[in-house]
Design a protein around this motif. Structure first.
Motif, mmCIF file in Angstrom:
data_model
loop_
_atom_site.group_PDB
_atom_site.id
_atom_site.type_symbol
_atom_site.label_atom_id
_atom_site.label_comp_id
_atom_site.label_asym_id
_atom_site.label_seq_id
_atom_site.Cartn_x
_atom_site.Cartn_y
_atom_site.Cartn_z
ATOM 1 N N ILE A 161 0.794 -1.200 0.067
ATOM 2 C CA ILE A 161 0.025 0.003 -0.001
ATOM 3 C C ILE A 161 0.943 1.174 0.003
ATOM 4 N N ILE A 162 0.828 1.944 -0.860
ATOM 5 C CA ILE A 162 1.645 3.147 -1.149
ATOM 6 C C ILE A 162 0.732 4.514 -0.878
ATOM 7 N N LYS A 163 1.581 5.289 -0.233
ATOM 8 C CA LYS A 163 0.852 6.864 0.046
ATOM 9 C C LYS A 163 1.985 7.730 0.164
ATOM 10 N N ASP A 164 1.916 9.055 -0.353
ATOM 11 C CA ASP A 164 2.891 10.026 -0.427
ATOM 12 C C ASP A 164 4.167 9.430 -0.976
ATOM 13 N N ASN A 165 4.227 8.475 -2.062
ATOM 14 C CA ASN A 165 5.442 7.799 -2.709
ATOM 15 C C ASN A 165 6.293 6.801 -1.754
ATOM 16 N N GLU A 166 5.267 6.303 -0.601
ATOM 17 C CA GLU A 166 6.262 5.669 0.145
ATOM 18 C C GLU A 166 5.379 4.343 0.250
ATOM 19 N N ILE A 167 6.056 3.079 0.522
ATOM 20 C CA ILE A 167 5.324 1.902 0.971
ATOM 21 C C ILE A 167 4.822 2.116 2.530
ATOM 22 N N VAL A 168 3.626 2.215 2.826
ATOM 23 C CA VAL A 168 3.022 2.417 4.222
ATOM 24 C C VAL A 168 2.589 1.044 5.029
ATOM 25 N N GLU A 169 2.274 0.087 4.109
ATOM 26 C CA GLU A 169 1.753 -1.153 4.442
ATOM 27 C C GLU A 169 2.455 -2.038 3.574
ATOM 28 N N LYS A 170 2.980 -3.224 4.131
ATOM 29 C CA LYS A 170 3.553 -4.320 3.102
ATOM 30 C C LYS A 170 2.636 -5.770 4.018
ATOM 31 N N HIS A 171 1.891 -6.526 2.941
ATOM 32 C CA HIS A 171 1.508 -7.856 3.351
ATOM 33 C C HIS A 171 1.684 -8.864 2.643
ATOM 34 N N SER A 172 2.222 -9.876 3.318
ATOM 35 C CA SER A 172 2.590 -11.036 2.634
ATOM 36 C C SER A 172 2.174 -12.267 3.553
ATOM 37 N N SER A 173 2.187 -13.493 2.991
ATOM 38 C CA SER A 173 1.740 -14.539 3.988
ATOM 39 C C SER A 173 0.296 -14.310 4.337
ATOM 40 N N LEU A 174 -0.653 -14.135 3.440
ATOM 41 C CA LEU A 174 -2.115 -13.733 3.307
ATOM 42 C C LEU A 174 -2.646 -14.987 4.069
ATOM 43 N N ALA A 175 -3.494 -14.767 5.014
ATOM 44 C CA ALA A 175 -4.236 -15.668 5.741
ATOM 45 C C ALA A 175 -5.409 -16.238 4.794
ATOM 46 N N LEU A 176 -5.868 -17.436 4.963
ATOM 47 C CA LEU A 176 -6.873 -17.941 4.328
ATOM 48 C C LEU A 176 -8.320 -17.697 4.929
ATOM 49 N N PRO A 177 -9.278 -17.007 4.402
ATOM 50 C CA PRO A 177 -10.405 -16.982 4.996
ATOM 51 C C PRO A 177 -11.129 -18.509 4.876
ATOM 52 N N GLU A 178 -12.278 -18.482 6.033
ATOM 53 C CA GLU A 178 -12.950 -19.926 6.347
ATOM 54 C C GLU A 178 -13.762 -19.970 5.222
ATOM 55 N N LYS A 179 -14.477 -18.871 4.554
ATOM 56 C CA LYS A 179 -15.268 -18.907 3.523
ATOM 57 C C LYS A 179 -15.152 -17.862 2.654
ATOM 58 N N VAL A 180 -15.591 -18.104 1.382
ATOM 59 C CA VAL A 180 -15.440 -17.335 0.304
ATOM 60 C C VAL A 180 -16.579 -17.247 -0.609
ATOM 61 N N THR A 181 -17.113 -16.207 -1.080
ATOM 62 C CA THR A 181 -18.055 -16.113 -2.071
ATOM 63 C C THR A 181 -17.649 -15.399 -3.284
ATOM 64 N N ASN A 182 -18.193 -16.243 -4.511
ATOM 65 C CA ASN A 182 -17.803 -15.425 -5.717
ATOM 66 C C ASN A 182 -16.628 -14.953 -6.121
ATOM 67 N N ILE A 183 -15.600 -15.693 -5.404
ATOM 68 C CA ILE A 183 -14.411 -15.277 -5.765
ATOM 69 C C ILE A 183 -13.471 -16.412 -6.476
ATOM 70 N N ILE A 184 -13.989 -17.777 -6.405
ATOM 71 C CA ILE A 184 -13.734 -18.959 -7.192
ATOM 72 C C ILE A 184 -15.026 -19.488 -7.549
ATOM 73 N N ARG A 185 -14.819 -20.226 -8.633
ATOM 74 C CA ARG A 185 -16.225 -20.713 -9.172
ATOM 75 C C ARG A 185 -16.211 -22.149 -9.274
ATOM 76 N N CYS A 186 -17.311 -22.912 -9.062
ATOM 77 C CA CYS A 186 -17.580 -24.218 -9.302
ATOM 78 C C CYS A 186 -17.417 -24.783 -10.497
ATOM 79 N N LYS A 187 -16.581 -25.648 -10.805
ATOM 80 C CA LYS A 187 -16.359 -26.296 -11.945
ATOM 81 C C LYS A 187 -17.243 -27.650 -12.323
ATOM 82 N N ASN A 188 -17.801 -27.815 -11.448
ATOM 83 C CA ASN A 188 -18.680 -29.043 -11.399
ATOM 84 C C ASN A 188 -19.880 -28.900 -12.350
ATOM 85 N N PRO A 189 -20.175 -29.561 -13.586
ATOM 86 C CA PRO A 189 -21.031 -29.202 -14.408
ATOM 87 C C PRO A 189 -22.398 -29.727 -13.787
#
Length: 142
Positions: free
Chosen positions: A78-106
């Motif tokens: 996250i950049i503000k005033d030409n500097e990195i003010v936040e850096k995120h890595s190793s993102l946590a996995l949410p327990e539930k996601v909606t409309n991010i991934i799609r079911c491929k089962n026909p």
């Protein structure tokens, strides 16, 4: 040599697996934004060999957990005033996601009932496995 300028304010999504930037672009609906978005594909990387990068100019709220589902190796700056003010890595996995991934089962109800949300629950955190709440089809994140 290609040179993409820096941002004075915005978000840089870095260390995307090579070829994965368009998937993230679509999931975040970046085409609907009224700001500059730069996608750099197959950039040289000492760590990864090749990587993709997305730069979004201006203020933008990102659900960091959603990006962890799509690619767990990404880094978000996250950049503000030409500097990195936040850096995120190793993102946590949410327990539930909606409309991010799609079911491929026909045969899944989401294939027939178009208005149903594609909802997945995390069933194996270690192996990054999600399952559709309707048909139990498996989605394994990168």
């Amino acid at each position: 040599m290609l040179n993409i300028g820096g941002l004075s304010e915005g978000v840089v999504i870095d260390h995307i697996q090579a070829g994965g930037a368009m998937k993230i672009y679509e999931y975040l609906n970046l085409e609907k934004l009224d700001c500059s978005v730069a996608i750099i594909k197959n950039a040289k990387s000492n760590k990864m060999g090749k990587k993709d990068i997305i730069k979004i100019e201006g203020p933008f709220n990102i659900d960091l957990n959603v990006l962890g589902v799509l690619d767990h190796k990404i880094t978000i700056n996250i950049i503000k005033d030409n500097e990195i003010v936040e850096k995120h890595s190793s993102l946590a996995l949410p327990e539930k996601v909606t409309n991010i991934i799609r079911c491929k089962n026909p045969r899944c109800i989401t294939s027939i009932e178009q208005e149903l949300p594609h909802t997945f629950k995390l069933t194996d955190r270690k192996n990054r496995i999600y399952r559709c709440i309707y048909c139990e089809s498996k989605f394994k994140g990168n």
